[in-house]
Design an enzyme around this catalytic site. Structure first.
Site, mmCIF file in Angstrom:
data_model
loop_
_atom_site.group_PDB
_atom_site.id
_atom_site.type_symbol
_atom_site.label_atom_id
_atom_site.label_comp_id
_atom_site.label_asym_id
_atom_site.label_seq_id
_atom_site.Cartn_x
_atom_site.Cartn_y
_atom_site.Cartn_z
ATOM 1 C CD GLU A 1 -67.518 -69.619 49.627
ATOM 2 O OE1 GLU A 1 -66.405 -69.356 50.099
ATOM 3 O OE2 GLU A 1 -67.766 -70.685 49.053
ATOM 4 C CB THR B 1 -61.818 -69.797 44.191
ATOM 5 O OG1 THR B 1 -61.810 -71.056 44.863
ATOM 6 C CG2 THR B 1 -63.150 -69.615 43.511
HETATM 7 N N1 HSE Z 1 -68.542 -72.245 41.675
HETATM 8 C C1 HSE Z 1 -67.267 -71.838 42.215
HETATM 9 C C2 HSE Z 1 -66.250 -71.869 41.097
HETATM 10 C C3 HSE Z 1 -66.887 -72.801 43.296
HETATM 11 O O1 HSE Z 1 -66.195 -72.863 40.381
HETATM 12 O O2 HSE Z 1 -65.525 -70.888 40.915
HETATM 13 C C4 HSE Z 1 -65.571 -72.511 43.931
HETATM 14 O O3 HSE Z 1 -65.272 -73.569 44.854
#
Ligand code: HSE
Length: 307
Positions: free
Chosen positions: A129, A181
């Site tokens: 990630e 993201t």
């Molecule tokens: N929690 C993360 C965000 C998840 O919202 O940036 C990304 O899939």
């Protein structure tokens, strides 16, 4: 022990509206497939069966980076070769990078005779990630590994709680636009008002209590986000229309899946979930934006071995 394994790596919905970076849910559909084999010359390779251009360097790859971390804790010389079959599109908000990261760690662990715990696998998968979004968030990789609904109480130190939940139908629409993201994180304000924080933590606690008590109405009331959604929803055409029409049709609640652009709605009944799908299709057809929809359920197993 086997030399190679195929695993199914499910999509996930991170945040669950109010729980930015702390709540996530695993879906039955869509899912990737991944073939992983073990080698004894310390090599880590990741290739795509669908022709996705992947970085040569495993450290820059969402499946490779977790495996590099894992082999540091193994006897020297062990390596893995990975072949990905992607159904979860990168930049969809459905945990595409997490599916690769979690899938690689679970598959490698099967080949190692389950040497590592789920918590270890999560620790490795978070490196994937980091490659994808620059941040080690765990709200996709945790539900992808553990299945079901997970709460990340803390990542330093790692403290993950698997939550029981009642049966739910999840309707998802993935408009075929890409939201990175990293971009969707950058636009967020770094500070929040106390009154917003109070609302938000009331909702997070309400949602967790709703899952545990199997109280559908409480789940629905708690699916409210006063901090992230007002900022990010601007990136998603049709967001307000889809959400309000699905709620009118009887959905419990919903919002942006992860960092978007996918939207999801939780439903108690399959008939309403299907009506939500019809509404989503209608809205995106009218907007002239290609889309994919899914009516699915909670996947309680996470990554599973296929063969
Ligand atoms: N929690 C993360 C965000 C998840 O919202 O940036 C990304 O899939």
């Amino acid at each position: 022990m086997k030399n190679s394994v195929q695993v199914k790596c499910p999509a996930t919905v991170a945040n669950l509206v109010c729980g930015f970076d702390v709540l996530g849910l695993c879906l039955d559909d869509p899912a990737d497939l991944m073939d992983v084999s073990i080698n004894h010359d310390g090599r880590i390779t990741v290739k795509s069966a669908d022709g996705y251009p992947l970085p040569e360097n495993p450290a820059e790859n969402t499946a490779g980076a977790p495996l590099l971390e894992m082999v540091k804790e193994l006897e020297p010389g062990i390596g893995f070769d990975v072949l990905t079959h992607k159904n979860i599109k990168p930049g969809s908000g459905l945990g595409s990078s997490a599916a690769s990261a979690a899938g690689a760690t679970v598959a490698a662990n099967i080949l190692l005779g389950n040497k590592f715990s789920n918590e270890d696998l999560l620790r490795f998968a978070m490196f994937g990630e980091k490659v994808a979004s620059g941040v080690k968030h765990a709200d996709n990789v945790a539900p992808c590994i553990y299945g079901g609904v997970t709460l990340i109480r803390s990542i330093h130190p790692l403290d993950v709680v698997a939550l029981d939940a009642p049966p739910l139908y999840v309707t998802v629409v993935h408009p075929q636009i890409e939201v990175k993201t990293s971009d969707a994180r950058q636009i967020l304000r770094k500070e929040v008002l106390l009154k917003s924080a109070i609302k938000q933590w009331g909702n997070i606690a309400g949602l967790v209590a709703g899952f545990l008590k199997k109280d559908y109405a409480l789940i629905g009331r708690s699916l409210e986000d006063v901090i992230i959604e007002p900022v990010r929803s601007i990136l998603i055409p049709g967001f307000d229309t889809v959400k309000s029409r699905c709620l009118e049709a009887g959905a419990l609640g919903g919002g942006i899946s992860g960092s978007g652009p996918s939207l999801f709605m939780l439903n108690q009944h399959e008939s309403i979930a299907k009506e939500n799908e019809r509404i989503m299709q209608e809205v995106f057809k009218e907007l002239g934006i290609d889309y994919k929809t899914y009516v699915t359920t909670i996947n309680t197993k996470g990554v599973t071995q296929v063969s």
